[in-house]
Design a protein around this motif. Sequence first.
Motif, PDB file in Angstrom:
ATOM      1  N   LEU A  12     100.830  25.597  82.676  1.00  0.00           N
ATOM      2  CA  LEU A  12     100.305  25.114  83.956  1.00  0.00           C
ATOM      3  C   LEU A  12     101.184  23.978  84.488  1.00  0.00           C
ATOM      4  O   LEU A  12     101.451  23.883  85.683  1.00  0.00           O
ATOM      5  CB  LEU A  12      98.851  24.642  83.808  1.00  0.00           C
ATOM      6  CG  LEU A  12      97.841  25.737  83.422  1.00  0.00           C
ATOM      7  CD1 LEU A  12      96.431  25.175  83.358  1.00  0.00           C
ATOM      8  CD2 LEU A  12      97.899  26.913  84.382  1.00  0.00           C
ATOM      9  N   LEU A 158     103.182  34.640  82.695  1.00  0.00           N
ATOM     10  CA  LEU A 158     102.959  33.763  83.836  1.00  0.00           C
ATOM     11  C   LEU A 158     104.258  33.072  84.258  1.00  0.00           C
ATOM     12  O   LEU A 158     104.593  33.017  85.440  1.00  0.00           O
ATOM     13  CB  LEU A 158     101.913  32.710  83.450  1.00  0.00           C
ATOM     14  CG  LEU A 158     100.862  32.408  84.490  1.00  0.00           C
ATOM     15  CD1 LEU A 158     100.121  33.671  84.864  1.00  0.00           C
ATOM     16  CD2 LEU A 158      99.893  31.368  83.961  1.00  0.00           C
TER      17      LEU A 158
ATOM     18  N   GLY B 162      94.531  29.102  84.318  1.00  0.00           N
ATOM     19  CA  GLY B 162      94.771  29.265  82.891  1.00  0.00           C
ATOM     20  C   GLY B 162      95.664  30.468  82.669  1.00  0.00           C
ATOM     21  O   GLY B 162      96.165  31.061  83.627  1.00  0.00           O
ATOM     22  N   LEU B 163      95.866  30.834  81.404  1.00  0.00           N
ATOM     23  CA  LEU B 163      96.723  31.976  81.068  1.00  0.00           C
ATOM     24  C   LEU B 163      95.915  33.274  81.155  1.00  0.00           C
ATOM     25  O   LEU B 163      94.684  33.249  81.153  1.00  0.00           O
ATOM     26  CB  LEU B 163      97.264  31.808  79.650  1.00  0.00           C
ATOM     27  CG  LEU B 163      98.098  30.560  79.368  1.00  0.00           C
ATOM     28  CD1 LEU B 163      98.655  30.621  77.941  1.00  0.00           C
ATOM     29  CD2 LEU B 163      99.236  30.418  80.365  1.00  0.00           C
ATOM     30  N   PRO B 164      96.613  34.416  81.210  1.00  0.00           N
ATOM     31  CA  PRO B 164      95.912  35.701  81.172  1.00  0.00           C
ATOM     32  C   PRO B 164      95.172  35.895  79.837  1.00  0.00           C
ATOM     33  O   PRO B 164      95.654  35.464  78.786  1.00  0.00           O
ATOM     34  CB  PRO B 164      97.044  36.728  81.287  1.00  0.00           C
ATOM     35  CG  PRO B 164      98.194  35.991  81.886  1.00  0.00           C
ATOM     36  CD  PRO B 164      98.068  34.582  81.409  1.00  0.00           C
ATOM     37  N   MET B 180      93.028  36.860  84.836  1.00  0.00           N
ATOM     38  CA  MET B 180      93.242  35.419  84.901  1.00  0.00           C
ATOM     39  C   MET B 180      92.544  34.855  86.133  1.00  0.00           C
ATOM     40  O   MET B 180      92.192  35.596  87.048  1.00  0.00           O
ATOM     41  CB  MET B 180      94.749  35.099  84.967  1.00  0.00           C
ATOM     42  CG  MET B 180      95.422  35.658  86.203  1.00  0.00           C
ATOM     43  SD  MET B 180      97.199  35.307  86.245  1.00  0.00           S
ATOM     44  CE  MET B 180      97.184  33.543  86.541  1.00  0.00           C
TER      45      MET B 180
END
Lengths: 246, 222
Positions: A12, A158, B162-164, B180
């Motif tokens: 993040l 991500l 947040g993350l998956p 997510m």
Amino acid sequence: MFNGDEYAKRTLDFVERLQQLERYEDICRHIASELEWFGFSCVSSWSMPGPGDEPADCILLNNRPKEYVDRYIERNYVLRDPVVTELRRNLQPFSWGDVRANRDLTKSEKSIMDEAREFGANDGFIVPIVTLSGSVSLFSPCGADPNLSQRARAAIELIGMYSFQALQRSLLAHKRQETAHMPLSPREREVMHWVAFGKTDEEIADILSLSTPTVTWHVENAKRKLDAFRRTYAVVRAIRSGEISL
Amino acid sequence: MILTLTLRDRGSHAALFSEYFRLRHDVFVKGRGWSLPTTNGMEIDQYDDNDAVYFLDVGEQERIQAAIRITPTIKSSLIADYFPHLVENGQSPRSPSIYECTRYIVIPPRKSRDDNRLAKGRIIAAMLGWSIDHGLTYLQTVIDSVALPTYLELTPRTMPLGLPHPYGGGRKTPGGGECMAIRWPICTQVLDDVRQYGGLIEIEPAAAAYARPAQPTAQLIH
């Protein structure tokens, strides 16, 4: 209750800092240093070349060794690379190890994957990126012994999607800047005004009481700034952009 | 035309609401195979109460071409109630100024990339405009993480919470995958991004339309 682990915190934070970067070099450095934490020493990101596309033009980011990439492009490995063919049936993230484990690879497929070992990459992770415009791209870090745990995979997924977007954004901005030409100097504008009236460099030199080489020098500078190969086209571009008017 | 409605408008838009709930059944129950409560071929759940706000893009012959629902998290939150593990940024997903979007549908009469973009841009821009007017700070939602690049195309200001995480047995299970939570900060820049994406930017510059200060959160519709 809503506190994430180290993977979530790092990722993040990575995304937040990434979004503040604009320069391509800064973005690349930020990505590479984050991937290092996971044990990835190299990364490349590219769009699948469409018909007629130069493979080299599709690369957004690459720090794999040049000899490896040159050979990859020259021998058109993209057509046979099992990691790439895997993308035709699977648009979810996967590792090189997954491909080795789930498929019987031909000898030539194996050799393409093994060539990466020459620069110390034993395993890698592929994040496919499918956009609404229908293009398929990928973000692909690799290393000697990268962390490919469940959480690391989620983090890399991500990181890859955000990195791809940031790289594309900065390259687009760069391209736009290149097409917006540098402003002409007052002298260049004056010279281009007479070029627009069809005067030769000698005639302009007479009118403005300059030497002919000086006029030629100003014309050449203006042509370069206007990204024009010929004088007439330079005039068209100068009028269009409001640098001179008739 | 985009209508902004609540269930209080059900009397004056009875036929439209029926079509809307039937459409939700077609898209989510029949189309995606989600197990959702169904009555008379209509999909209506516990979040469909007087606090929900509906954006319906109604085209020719009253046909719905796009729809989205937003609900106040302070009252009920899909993320806080069912997906709390998706929030890993240390912040509560509940606040009077945070709404959640769900039941997102885009079905333009003609199906092309540009029509999809336009329809998507229109409905999301309407939702963001309303959110600016009502002083919201964030809109949040749960997505399949594979779709994240399409949300980043919409606006690069899309932020992860947040993350998956795997759902429904994860990616190796049919019908499963990874999801997510994401959110958009409510500001004119995000609205401009979305308008630009949908090709709506020339019609009306958002910065001018929403230059007035945001209303205090006390005026939120509850």
